[in-house]
Write a protein that holds these residues in place. Sequence first.
Motif, short mmCIF file in Angstrom:
data_model
loop_
_atom_site.label_atom_id
_atom_site.label_comp_id
_atom_site.label_asym_id
_atom_site.label_seq_id
_atom_site.Cartn_x
_atom_site.Cartn_y
_atom_site.Cartn_z
N ALA A 157 -7.45 -8.46 15.90
CA ALA A 157 -7.31 -9.27 17.11
C ALA A 157 -6.84 -8.42 18.29
O ALA A 157 -5.96 -7.56 18.16
N GLU A 158 -7.42 -8.71 19.46
CA GLU A 158 -6.98 -8.09 20.70
C GLU A 158 -5.78 -8.82 21.29
O GLU A 158 -4.98 -8.24 22.01
N ALA A 159 -5.69 -10.11 20.97
CA ALA A 159 -4.59 -10.94 21.45
C ALA A 159 -4.46 -12.13 20.50
O ALA A 159 -5.34 -12.40 19.67
N GLY A 160 -3.36 -12.84 20.63
CA GLY A 160 -3.16 -14.03 19.81
C GLY A 160 -2.06 -14.88 20.38
O GLY A 160 -1.29 -14.44 21.24
N TRP A 161 -1.98 -16.13 19.91
CA TRP A 161 -0.92 -17.02 20.36
C TRP A 161 -0.59 -18.02 19.26
O TRP A 161 -1.40 -18.33 18.39
N LEU A 162 0.67 -18.48 19.30
CA LEU A 162 1.18 -19.42 18.30
C LEU A 162 1.12 -20.83 18.89
O LEU A 162 1.62 -21.07 19.99
N VAL A 163 0.51 -21.75 18.13
CA VAL A 163 0.27 -23.10 18.59
C VAL A 163 1.03 -24.09 17.70
O VAL A 163 1.12 -23.90 16.48
N THR A 164 1.55 -25.16 18.29
CA THR A 164 2.13 -26.26 17.53
C THR A 164 1.33 -27.53 17.81
O THR A 164 0.80 -27.72 18.90
N SER A 165 1.23 -28.36 16.79
CA SER A 165 0.61 -29.69 16.94
C SER A 165 1.13 -30.55 15.79
O SER A 165 1.94 -30.08 14.98
N SER A 166 0.66 -31.78 15.69
CA SER A 166 1.17 -32.64 14.62
C SER A 166 0.17 -33.75 14.31
O SER A 166 -0.69 -34.09 15.13
N PRO A 185 -2.05 -35.94 20.39
CA PRO A 185 -2.49 -35.06 21.49
C PRO A 185 -1.34 -34.20 22.01
O PRO A 185 -0.97 -34.28 23.17
N ASP A 186 -0.78 -33.39 21.14
CA ASP A 186 0.41 -32.63 21.52
C ASP A 186 0.25 -31.14 21.27
O ASP A 186 1.24 -30.43 21.02
N THR A 187 -0.98 -30.64 21.32
CA THR A 187 -1.22 -29.21 21.11
C THR A 187 -0.53 -28.40 22.20
O THR A 187 -0.74 -28.62 23.39
N THR A 188 0.31 -27.45 21.78
CA THR A 188 1.12 -26.67 22.73
C THR A 188 1.18 -25.21 22.28
O THR A 188 1.43 -24.93 21.10
N VAL A 189 0.97 -24.30 23.19
CA VAL A 189 1.15 -22.87 22.91
C VAL A 189 2.62 -22.52 23.16
O VAL A 189 3.16 -22.79 24.22
N VAL A 190 3.25 -21.90 22.16
CA VAL A 190 4.69 -21.63 22.27
C VAL A 190 5.03 -20.15 22.24
O VAL A 190 6.17 -19.77 22.51
N ALA A 191 4.07 -19.28 21.89
CA ALA A 191 4.33 -17.84 21.89
C ALA A 191 3.01 -17.10 22.10
O ALA A 191 1.94 -17.60 21.71
N TRP A 192 3.09 -15.91 22.71
CA TRP A 192 1.90 -15.14 23.07
C TRP A 192 2.07 -13.71 22.57
O TRP A 192 3.16 -13.15 22.59
N TYR A 193 0.96 -13.10 22.14
CA TYR A 193 0.99 -11.74 21.60
C TYR A 193 -0.18 -10.94 22.18
O TYR A 193 -1.32 -11.38 22.14
N GLY A 194 0.13 -9.76 22.71
CA GLY A 194 -0.92 -8.89 23.21
C GLY A 194 -1.19 -9.05 24.69
O GLY A 194 -0.76 -10.02 25.33
N PRO A 195 -1.94 -8.10 25.28
CA PRO A 195 -2.24 -8.13 26.71
C PRO A 195 -3.12 -9.32 27.06
O PRO A 195 -4.02 -9.69 26.31
N ASP A 196 -2.84 -9.91 28.20
CA ASP A 196 -3.61 -11.05 28.74
C ASP A 196 -3.58 -12.28 27.83
O ASP A 196 -4.41 -13.18 27.97
N ALA A 197 -2.65 -12.33 26.90
CA ALA A 197 -2.61 -13.44 25.94
C ALA A 197 -2.35 -14.78 26.65
O ALA A 197 -2.96 -15.80 26.29
N GLU A 198 -1.47 -14.79 27.65
CA GLU A 198 -1.16 -16.07 28.31
C GLU A 198 -2.37 -16.62 29.04
O GLU A 198 -2.66 -17.82 28.98
N ALA A 199 -3.12 -15.75 29.72
CA ALA A 199 -4.31 -16.22 30.43
C ALA A 199 -5.39 -16.68 29.46
O ALA A 199 -6.04 -17.72 29.66
N LEU A 200 -5.58 -15.95 28.38
CA LEU A 200 -6.57 -16.32 27.37
C LEU A 200 -6.18 -17.62 26.68
O LEU A 200 -7.03 -18.48 26.40
N ALA A 201 -4.89 -17.79 26.40
CA ALA A 201 -4.42 -19.01 25.76
C ALA A 201 -4.59 -20.22 26.67
O ALA A 201 -4.94 -21.31 26.20
#
Length: 368
Positions: A157-166, A185-201
């Motif tokens: 992976a070039e980037a990644g992110w941690l997601v929560t839902s229920s 409908p509560d999908t949320t990104v809570v952590a980001w890994y790698g360059p440009d991860a926040e924009a990609l997420a």
Amino acid sequence: MDVLDRVRDIGADVELTEARVAAAYYRVRDGLRPHASRSRRGMWIGIGGVGGVLAAATAAAAIVVAVTTPQGVVVEAVTPTPTPPDVVVTPPPPTTPPTEVVGAVAVLEHAAELAPLSSPVLQPGQYLLVQSRLEYIVTYDADIVDAAPYSSARSKAEAGWLVTSSYDTYIPEDRNGEWVRVFNPDTTVVAWYGPDAEALAAQWEDEVQRTEPIVQRVQGGLIEPLESGYTTGSAEYYAAMPRDPQALLDWYWEYNGLEDEEYATEILAQAVIMDLELNAAPADLRASMFRVLSLLEGVAVQSVEGDITTLSIDIDIAGAERLTLSVDNETGLVVGSSGTRAPGSAIIPDSVPDHRVITTMTVVDSAP
């Protein structure tokens, strides 16, 4: 015969099985802990209340353990070694791993013995609400071929992110009634890994985000089979399962159409864990499910935190995989699980699983 001879005869006819040692260990450890921690547990224990009571008295009194079994109440007494008044005894911390006291098989056997006590007691019209909180990793690789960029191998992976839902599952008291599952409908990104991860997420969230729940309704079970078989959770599904652990393991193998032995442990373990997390099977079958897990290779105690023991299952497949199962030692309920395949990414920390499920259960009067 003097007094010491009589003391040595106490419990001489009781077989000290691994499961009995495990059960006693958990009760004694609980007696040493501050009991304020009990208030955090919103769990119910059905069918007649608590399975064991630990009464400890100071001075020369004995510790008495009363254990409810199918044959009645078994009372065991252990006389502790007197402690000199000038000696301070410090209880062990609740996070001490029990690997030297009990093994993974004993933990699973203890959970199996608690299965009748962890079955909910519902009144007509009520539902068992199983709430599942998810955490999972989304990986990104712009150069991936013949697949979406969000399904790359973790190690590449070039980037990644941690997601929560229920999602929430409503199981009716009448198992032949309507089962309801709600994907929130509560999908949320809570952590980001790698360059440009926040924009990609953020771009990924725009594609998958929902504003309304998805409601799934199935009569008499949870998931209707695609081709042949039983509706998951139905009376027919559970009736078809053998209660003998080895026979049940063989049943899971055949029912899931396993042919490739390399991935068999992974698929079998995940299938059994998912059934245990649902907590809808009859008590005798749930006990057998725990014993099935003890038959798998690579099962070990990973950690202990308070009442929760987490077991790991290491699977020797391409890239390797680790599954975990968290069990409440007092209720016998599965409260969490996780899976991590092929870690070693320079982007995503090895300590972050590919997916994790945290499960809680309550009894409610209605469903959506």
